[in-house]
Write a protein that holds these residues in place. Sequence first.
Motif, mmCIF file in Angstrom:
data_model
loop_
_atom_site.group_PDB
_atom_site.id
_atom_site.type_symbol
_atom_site.label_atom_id
_atom_site.label_comp_id
_atom_site.label_asym_id
_atom_site.label_seq_id
_atom_site.Cartn_x
_atom_site.Cartn_y
_atom_site.Cartn_z
ATOM 1 N N LEU A 78 0.516 4.451 5.339
ATOM 2 C CA LEU A 78 1.513 3.624 6.000
ATOM 3 C C LEU A 78 0.968 2.202 6.121
ATOM 4 O O LEU A 78 -0.182 2.009 6.522
ATOM 5 C CB LEU A 78 1.844 4.179 7.385
ATOM 6 C CG LEU A 78 2.346 5.624 7.428
ATOM 7 C CD1 LEU A 78 2.755 5.989 8.849
ATOM 8 C CD2 LEU A 78 3.486 5.850 6.469
ATOM 9 N N ILE A 79 1.803 1.230 5.752
ATOM 10 C CA ILE A 79 1.379 -0.166 5.743
ATOM 11 C C ILE A 79 2.346 -0.995 6.574
ATOM 12 O O ILE A 79 3.526 -1.099 6.217
ATOM 13 C CB ILE A 79 1.335 -0.710 4.300
ATOM 14 C CG1 ILE A 79 0.362 0.119 3.454
ATOM 15 C CG2 ILE A 79 0.972 -2.187 4.287
ATOM 16 C CD1 ILE A 79 0.326 -0.271 2.004
ATOM 17 N N PRO A 80 1.880 -1.581 7.675
ATOM 18 C CA PRO A 80 2.753 -2.478 8.437
ATOM 19 C C PRO A 80 3.096 -3.719 7.605
ATOM 20 O O PRO A 80 2.206 -4.361 7.059
ATOM 21 C CB PRO A 80 1.917 -2.856 9.660
ATOM 22 C CG PRO A 80 0.811 -1.846 9.705
ATOM 23 C CD PRO A 80 0.578 -1.403 8.291
ATOM 24 N N VAL A 81 4.369 -4.013 7.493
ATOM 25 C CA VAL A 81 4.838 -5.162 6.722
ATOM 26 C C VAL A 81 5.156 -6.283 7.712
ATOM 27 O O VAL A 81 5.842 -6.040 8.710
ATOM 28 C CB VAL A 81 6.093 -4.784 5.898
ATOM 29 C CG1 VAL A 81 6.661 -5.985 5.166
ATOM 30 C CG2 VAL A 81 5.754 -3.652 4.923
ATOM 31 N N PRO A 82 4.668 -7.496 7.463
ATOM 32 C CA PRO A 82 4.955 -8.599 8.393
ATOM 33 C C PRO A 82 6.465 -8.778 8.607
ATOM 34 O O PRO A 82 7.260 -8.610 7.671
ATOM 35 C CB PRO A 82 4.367 -9.826 7.688
ATOM 36 C CG PRO A 82 3.364 -9.279 6.719
ATOM 37 C CD PRO A 82 3.873 -7.925 6.314
ATOM 38 N N THR A 99 -4.688 -0.892 -9.639
ATOM 39 C CA THR A 99 -4.494 -2.331 -9.431
ATOM 40 C C THR A 99 -3.315 -2.601 -8.505
ATOM 41 O O THR A 99 -2.244 -2.033 -8.681
ATOM 42 C CB THR A 99 -4.236 -3.048 -10.781
ATOM 43 O OG1 THR A 99 -5.359 -2.837 -11.639
ATOM 44 C CG2 THR A 99 -4.010 -4.538 -10.588
ATOM 45 N N ILE A 100 -3.538 -3.469 -7.540
ATOM 46 C CA ILE A 100 -2.459 -3.987 -6.695
ATOM 47 C C ILE A 100 -2.419 -5.487 -6.897
ATOM 48 O O ILE A 100 -3.459 -6.150 -6.888
ATOM 49 C CB ILE A 100 -2.693 -3.672 -5.202
ATOM 50 C CG1 ILE A 100 -2.498 -2.179 -4.928
ATOM 51 C CG2 ILE A 100 -1.762 -4.500 -4.311
ATOM 52 C CD1 ILE A 100 -2.798 -1.759 -3.494
ATOM 53 N N GLU A 110 -9.099 -6.743 3.577
ATOM 54 C CA GLU A 110 -9.599 -5.517 4.212
ATOM 55 C C GLU A 110 -8.523 -4.436 4.276
ATOM 56 O O GLU A 110 -8.824 -3.248 4.169
ATOM 57 C CB GLU A 110 -10.132 -5.808 5.620
ATOM 58 C CG GLU A 110 -11.364 -6.703 5.667
ATOM 59 C CD GLU A 110 -11.063 -8.181 5.368
ATOM 60 O OE1 GLU A 110 -11.950 -8.847 4.808
ATOM 61 O OE2 GLU A 110 -9.954 -8.667 5.667
ATOM 62 N N ALA A 111 -7.282 -4.832 4.444
ATOM 63 C CA ALA A 111 -6.194 -3.855 4.527
ATOM 64 C C ALA A 111 -5.891 -3.231 3.171
ATOM 65 O O ALA A 111 -5.577 -2.042 3.088
ATOM 66 C CB ALA A 111 -4.937 -4.515 5.090
ATOM 67 N N LEU A 112 -5.988 -4.025 2.102
ATOM 68 C CA LEU A 112 -5.604 -3.518 0.779
ATOM 69 C C LEU A 112 -6.763 -2.977 -0.047
ATOM 70 O O LEU A 112 -6.555 -2.123 -0.908
ATOM 71 C CB LEU A 112 -4.887 -4.620 -0.011
ATOM 72 C CG LEU A 112 -3.554 -5.101 0.561
ATOM 73 C CD1 LEU A 112 -2.916 -6.117 -0.378
ATOM 74 C CD2 LEU A 112 -2.601 -3.945 0.833
ATOM 75 N N SER A 113 -7.974 -3.443 0.196
ATOM 76 C CA SER A 113 -9.130 -3.023 -0.612
ATOM 77 C C SER A 113 -9.300 -1.511 -0.713
ATOM 78 O O SER A 113 -9.591 -1.009 -1.796
ATOM 79 C CB SER A 113 -10.420 -3.660 -0.086
ATOM 80 O OG SER A 113 -10.409 -5.030 -0.349
ATOM 81 N N GLU A 118 -8.815 -2.722 -7.900
ATOM 82 C CA GLU A 118 -8.677 -4.124 -8.278
ATOM 83 C C GLU A 118 -7.521 -4.749 -7.496
ATOM 84 O O GLU A 118 -6.413 -4.226 -7.496
ATOM 85 C CB GLU A 118 -8.383 -4.213 -9.781
ATOM 86 C CG GLU A 118 -8.136 -5.602 -10.305
ATOM 87 C CD GLU A 118 -7.791 -5.606 -11.791
ATOM 88 O OE1 GLU A 118 -8.281 -6.518 -12.481
ATOM 89 O OE2 GLU A 118 -7.032 -4.727 -12.253
ATOM 90 N N LEU A 119 -7.813 -5.858 -6.826
ATOM 91 C CA LEU A 119 -6.782 -6.623 -6.125
ATOM 92 C C LEU A 119 -6.587 -7.948 -6.851
ATOM 93 O O LEU A 119 -7.547 -8.674 -7.078
ATOM 94 C CB LEU A 119 -7.189 -6.918 -4.686
ATOM 95 C CG LEU A 119 -7.211 -5.765 -3.705
ATOM 96 C CD1 LEU A 119 -7.700 -6.246 -2.348
ATOM 97 C CD2 LEU A 119 -5.840 -5.151 -3.576
#
Length: 183
Positions: A78-82, A99-100, A110-113, A118-119
């Motif tokens: 789950l990812i909080p979206v702004p 890859t994102i 830090e949230a996506l790593s 690969e970011l």
Amino acid sequence: MIRRPPRSTPKPSSAASDVYKRQGQYEISRMPEGTKLDGGDVVFSDDTYLIGISTRTSREGAEYLATKVKEAGYLAELIPVPASTLHLTTVMSTPRPGTIIAAEGHFSKEALSPLAEELLWVPNRETYAANTIGYSDDRAIISAGFPVTREVMLDAGFSITSVDMDGIMQADGSLSCLSVFTR
């Protein structure tokens, strides 16, 4: 799963679920009353569903989907979206396994790593171009008119096809809005 869409989206009819029931090859699950889920808040990455909690997807809706995908053997995050962002695919996509690509200023590294090997970051002024469609052999479709995003993806080894999305962009649509993904 028959979702409960945001208030601004027409309610799905029972016709689709009736067809799937007759075919007998799908389990039909209706989301509980009071939950909301928008398809733009769901990104599939490798074996994980990234589920955004946004103004269009409630925490309860995201948790319900997470439960269902875990039952099917997948992972869910789950990812909080702004609040300033329509939904998850507005600011990120997964153009190839591991890859994102994301627009700066919406999520921290830090949230996506933990979610990708690969970011790729694109500037906030090119947020629209973070919505990409990846397909076989590191090929990707991106929105035309975003030179930095194009360069970031070329540098990462992608072969790029650019599509003029001006008319769709004016209606708040993007590449993933116009796509049907199959396996």
